[in-house]
Design a protein around this motif. Structure first.
Motif, PDB file in Angstrom:
ATOM      1  N   ASN A   1       6.581 -10.992   3.738  1.00 53.29           N
ATOM      2  CA  ASN A   1       6.050 -10.410   2.513  1.00 53.29           C
ATOM      3  C   ASN A   1       6.858  -9.163   2.151  1.00 53.29           C
ATOM      4  O   ASN A   1       6.813  -8.163   2.874  1.00 53.29           O
ATOM      5  N   ARG A   2       7.588  -9.249   1.049  1.00 47.91           N
ATOM      6  CA  ARG A   2       8.442  -8.127   0.643  1.00 47.91           C
ATOM      7  C   ARG A   2       7.598  -6.912   0.258  1.00 47.91           C
ATOM      8  O   ARG A   2       8.076  -5.775   0.294  1.00 47.91           O
ATOM      9  N   THR A   3       6.336  -7.164  -0.093  1.00 47.76           N
ATOM     10  CA  THR A   3       5.390  -6.066  -0.349  1.00 47.76           C
ATOM     11  C   THR A   3       4.155  -6.302   0.511  1.00 47.76           C
ATOM     12  O   THR A   3       3.534  -7.370   0.438  1.00 47.76           O
ATOM     13  N   SER A   4       3.827  -5.333   1.357  1.00 50.11           N
ATOM     14  CA  SER A   4       2.631  -5.450   2.198  1.00 50.11           C
ATOM     15  C   SER A   4       1.862  -4.134   2.146  1.00 50.11           C
ATOM     16  O   SER A   4       2.360  -3.130   1.606  1.00 50.11           O
ATOM     17  N   PHE A   5       0.669  -4.138   2.718  1.00 51.06           N
ATOM     18  CA  PHE A   5      -0.210  -2.967   2.609  1.00 51.06           C
ATOM     19  C   PHE A   5      -0.845  -2.671   3.967  1.00 51.06           C
ATOM     20  O   PHE A   5      -1.022  -3.565   4.803  1.00 51.06           O
ATOM     21  N   PHE A   6      -1.206  -1.415   4.151  1.00 53.08           N
ATOM     22  CA  PHE A   6      -1.959  -1.023   5.336  1.00 53.08           C
ATOM     23  C   PHE A   6      -3.424  -0.814   4.970  1.00 53.08           C
ATOM     24  O   PHE A   6      -3.753  -0.414   3.850  1.00 53.08           O
ATOM     25  N   ASP A   7      -4.277  -1.108   5.940  1.00 53.46           N
ATOM     26  CA  ASP A   7      -5.720  -0.975   5.744  1.00 53.46           C
ATOM     27  C   ASP A   7      -6.306  -0.147   6.885  1.00 53.46           C
ATOM     28  O   ASP A   7      -5.718  -0.040   7.969  1.00 53.46           O
TER      29      ASP A   7
ATOM     30  N   TYR B   1     -10.753   5.394  13.639  1.00 51.95           N
ATOM     31  CA  TYR B   1     -10.319   4.239  12.860  1.00 51.95           C
ATOM     32  C   TYR B   1      -8.930   3.832  13.348  1.00 51.95           C
ATOM     33  O   TYR B   1      -8.246   4.587  14.043  1.00 51.95           O
ATOM     34  N   GLN B   2      -8.523   2.633  12.981  1.00 53.05           N
ATOM     35  CA  GLN B   2      -7.188   2.140  13.292  1.00 53.05           C
ATOM     36  C   GLN B   2      -6.497   1.778  11.988  1.00 53.05           C
ATOM     37  O   GLN B   2      -7.097   1.151  11.110  1.00 53.05           O
ATOM     38  N   ILE B   3      -5.225   2.149  11.869  1.00 49.76           N
ATOM     39  CA  ILE B   3      -4.443   1.728  10.709  1.00 49.76           C
ATOM     40  C   ILE B   3      -3.800   0.390  11.062  1.00 49.76           C
ATOM     41  O   ILE B   3      -3.077   0.268  12.047  1.00 49.76           O
ATOM     42  N   THR B   4      -4.085  -0.623  10.238  1.00 47.97           N
ATOM     43  CA  THR B   4      -3.638  -1.993  10.521  1.00 47.97           C
ATOM     44  C   THR B   4      -3.311  -2.684   9.202  1.00 47.97           C
ATOM     45  O   THR B   4      -3.250  -2.032   8.153  1.00 47.97           O
TER      46      THR B   4
ATOM     47  N   PHE C   1     -10.949  -0.957   4.479  1.00 45.00           N
ATOM     48  CA  PHE C   1     -10.602  -0.597   3.103  1.00 45.00           C
ATOM     49  C   PHE C   1      -9.141  -0.165   3.090  1.00 45.00           C
ATOM     50  O   PHE C   1      -8.569   0.181   4.141  1.00 45.00           O
ATOM     51  N   PRO C   2      -8.474  -0.216   1.925  1.00 42.82           N
ATOM     52  CA  PRO C   2      -7.044   0.145   1.871  1.00 42.82           C
ATOM     53  C   PRO C   2      -6.815   1.551   2.433  1.00 42.82           C
ATOM     54  O   PRO C   2      -7.560   2.486   2.129  1.00 42.82           O
TER      55      PRO C   2
ATOM     56  N   ASP D   1      -3.894   7.006   2.925  1.00 44.74           N
ATOM     57  CA  ASP D   1      -2.806   7.943   3.203  1.00 44.74           C
ATOM     58  C   ASP D   1      -1.425   7.290   3.232  1.00 44.74           C
ATOM     59  O   ASP D   1      -0.435   7.950   3.535  1.00 44.74           O
ATOM     60  N   LEU D   2      -1.361   5.975   2.947  1.00 48.32           N
ATOM     61  CA  LEU D   2      -0.080   5.284   2.964  1.00 48.32           C
ATOM     62  C   LEU D   2       0.117   4.492   1.674  1.00 48.32           C
ATOM     63  O   LEU D   2      -0.814   3.837   1.185  1.00 48.32           O
ATOM     64  N   LEU D   3       1.328   4.541   1.130  1.00 50.18           N
ATOM     65  CA  LEU D   3       1.656   3.747  -0.042  1.00 50.18           C
ATOM     66  C   LEU D   3       1.906   2.295   0.367  1.00 50.18           C
ATOM     67  O   LEU D   3       2.004   1.978   1.550  1.00 50.18           O
ATOM     68  N   LYS D   4       2.021   1.421  -0.622  1.00 44.40           N
ATOM     69  CA  LYS D   4       2.388   0.043  -0.304  1.00 44.40           C
ATOM     70  C   LYS D   4       3.777   0.028   0.335  1.00 44.40           C
ATOM     71  O   LYS D   4       4.612   0.900   0.079  1.00 44.40           O
ATOM     72  N   VAL D   5       4.019  -0.973   1.174  1.00 44.85           N
ATOM     73  CA  VAL D   5       5.276  -1.070   1.909  1.00 44.85           C
ATOM     74  C   VAL D   5       6.172  -2.085   1.211  1.00 44.85           C
ATOM     75  O   VAL D   5       5.793  -3.250   1.064  1.00 44.85           O
ATOM     76  N   ILE D   6       7.348  -1.657   0.821  1.00 49.81           N
ATOM     77  CA  ILE D   6       8.284  -2.544   0.120  1.00 49.81           C
ATOM     78  C   ILE D   6       9.526  -2.748   0.971  1.00 49.81           C
ATOM     79  O   ILE D   6      10.174  -1.789   1.391  1.00 49.81           O
TER      80      ILE D   6
END
Length: 475
Positions: free
Chosen positions: A70-76, A89-92, A273-274, A277-282
């Motif tokens: 996935n060229r664009t992914s997200f952290f939750d 919490y865990q960032i995943t 939830f999204p 503190d992190l932007l989408k990952v490109i």
């Protein structure tokens, strides 16, 4: 009759120099709580910054298993509290992971194959480590924030054998592409096993039980066997619905049982939830090109060994299953020896002498040493039998190959003059047998060879000896 359904979640610690969201080192076994900073301690105001190398290594795994990157992914954010998680919490990556929809093929001894689907592989931050000493519990947060790649299979495995073959292949792949050392004892390759059963022919998936954090292939196999037996017994006793509940269990290797740890949480319990503190990952074009460029994989190396060196698929599989073994074999061949002899001396002679978890690469015999020993056989400097004596000596005492050959007096005699004199004496002492041989008893040739080898204390070059002996008996 029942069918076993197995799905696996594997946590692979990525071998980056620093943690996932901060610059703290990921080194193993340092003094407790020394590799920490405000970010991995979750102090107020500290913000995460994504480690680019972790993203690249995760993508490389996707390439290795033919997955979608996935060229664009997200952290939750996954909310839960344990003492070893200071942030609560865990960032995943739940909703859009970096890797999705791959597959891995496992090979059985009978030559058949099976494809195991990989649902996803996502990046997440590891927790710390609880240390229990009697009635006191301590927390070491050195590991908190270490980058993990969680690889989630589909429930495609039907036996402990399937599961172990899948895990060994996965273990081999992550080491071949150098994204993890995958050291199970140090916790950088941890396995959670999801197990359920169902009547043969039934397509329904029944209650699954998760067995957490098992750190050896042997224990994983045993844990599955015990859990399947427990579920079958409950089904046959009519207590399945009351006894088999969705929960997390632990494997007790001492008591040889799985036992309940806690009820299994659902996604809703973690209040995902999204991550704010992190932007989408490109993944840009430059990184995508890096991600798609990976080292030779185990299957490709096995195929190359078969085609290039003419060794059997079975031997190629044994050698390439372990990255160090494959490198050892290739380093042996650099000594200019034949692949056939390299296989024999690596798999049969050296590995047959090793025990206690020692492998060729961790033994006192380097690839150059073993390759040189084989070269001395091919050069007719020593016989194969003598080489075994040299190998035994080296394993016990170490030393230089040529020095040991000289010290043990194992160098083959190829001097035709010396061998002719030795053969003349044997033929003279056995004139009656020479007459029998010349009258047609060809099998006596072996007798003369044996006498000559005995007289030379095994040092005679067999080829030279045979040539001289044949010429003498033909006179």
């Amino acid at each position: 009759m029942f069918e076993t359904i197995i799905g696996l979640e594997v946590h692979v610690q990525l071998n980056t120099q620093s943690k996932l969201f901060c610059s703290c080192p990921t080194s193993f076994n340092h003094e407790q709580n020394t590799n920490t900073c405000p970010t991995c301690l979750a102090l107020p105001g500290a913000l995460p910054v994504l480690n680019k190398e972790a993203l690249r290594k995760a993508g490389m795994f996707g390439t290795a298993v033919g997955a979608t990157i996935n060229r664009t992914s997200f952290f939750d954010r996954k909310s839960y509290f344990y003492p070893d998680s200071p942030s609560a919490y865990q960032i995943t990556q739940l909703y859009t992971p970096i890797v999705e929809h791959g597959n891995l093929t496992i090979d059985f001894e009978d030559g058949s194959h099976k494809t195991i689907r990989i649902n996803r592989a996502h990046i997440e931050a590891d927790a710390g480590k609880n240390i229990h000493e009697g009635s006191i519990s301590k927390v070491d947060l050195n590991r908190a924030g270490t980058p993990l790649l969680e690889i989630v299979s589909e429930p495609d495995m039907r036996s402990p054998e399937d599961a172990i073959l899948y895990l060994k292949k996965l273990h081999s792949i992550v080491r071949y592409i150098d994204i993890s050392d995958a050291n199970m004892q140090e916790g950088s390759f941890r396995v959670d096993v999801n197990v359920s059963i169902r009547p043969k022919g039934d397509e329904k998936l029944y209650t699954r039980v998760e067995i957490k954090n098992i750190n050896s292939f042997r224990f994983i196999q045993r844990a599955i066997e015990l859990e399947v037996a427990r579920q079958k017994e409950a089904w046959e006793d009519g207590t399945y619905e009351s006894e088999i509940v969705q929960e997390t269990r632990l494997f007790d290797q001492v008591k040889q049982e799985t036992r309940s740890m806690r009820g299994k949480e659902e996604a809703a319990d973690y209040r995902y939830f999204p991550e704010p503190d992190l932007l989408k990952v490109i993944v840009d074009d430059a990184m995508y090109e890096q991600i798609c460029t990976i080292p030779e994989l185990p299957d490709a190396k096995k195929e190359r060994f078969v085609k290039e060196f003419g060794i059997s698929e079975y031997h190629a599989s044994l050698i390439t299953a372990d990255l160090e073994n494959a490198h050892y074999f290739e380093a042996m061949l650099e000594q200019g020896i034949t692949a056939k002899n390299a296989v024999t001396w690596l798999i049969v002679e050296l590995q047959g002498r090793l025990s206690g978890g020692v492998t060729p690469s961790t033994s006192s015999i380097s690839a150059v040493m073993l390759g040189t020993l084989v070269k001395r056989i091919e050069e007719s400097v020593i016989s194969g039998k003598a080489a075994k004596e040299v190998l035994d000596y080296l394993l016990e005492n170490g030393g230089d190959i040529d020095d040991v050959i000289e010290k043990l007096g194992l160098k083959q005699v190829s001097d035709t003059g010396a061998l002719e004199a030795l053969i003349d004496e044997i033929l003279s002492s056995n004139a009656d047998k020479v007459a029998e041989y010349k009258s047609g008893k060809d099998k006596l040739f072996g007798f003369f060879v044996g006498q000559a080898m005995k007289a030379s204390k095994g040092s005679a070059n067999p080829n030279t000896l045979n040539e001289i002996l044949q010429a003498k008996l033909a006179q």
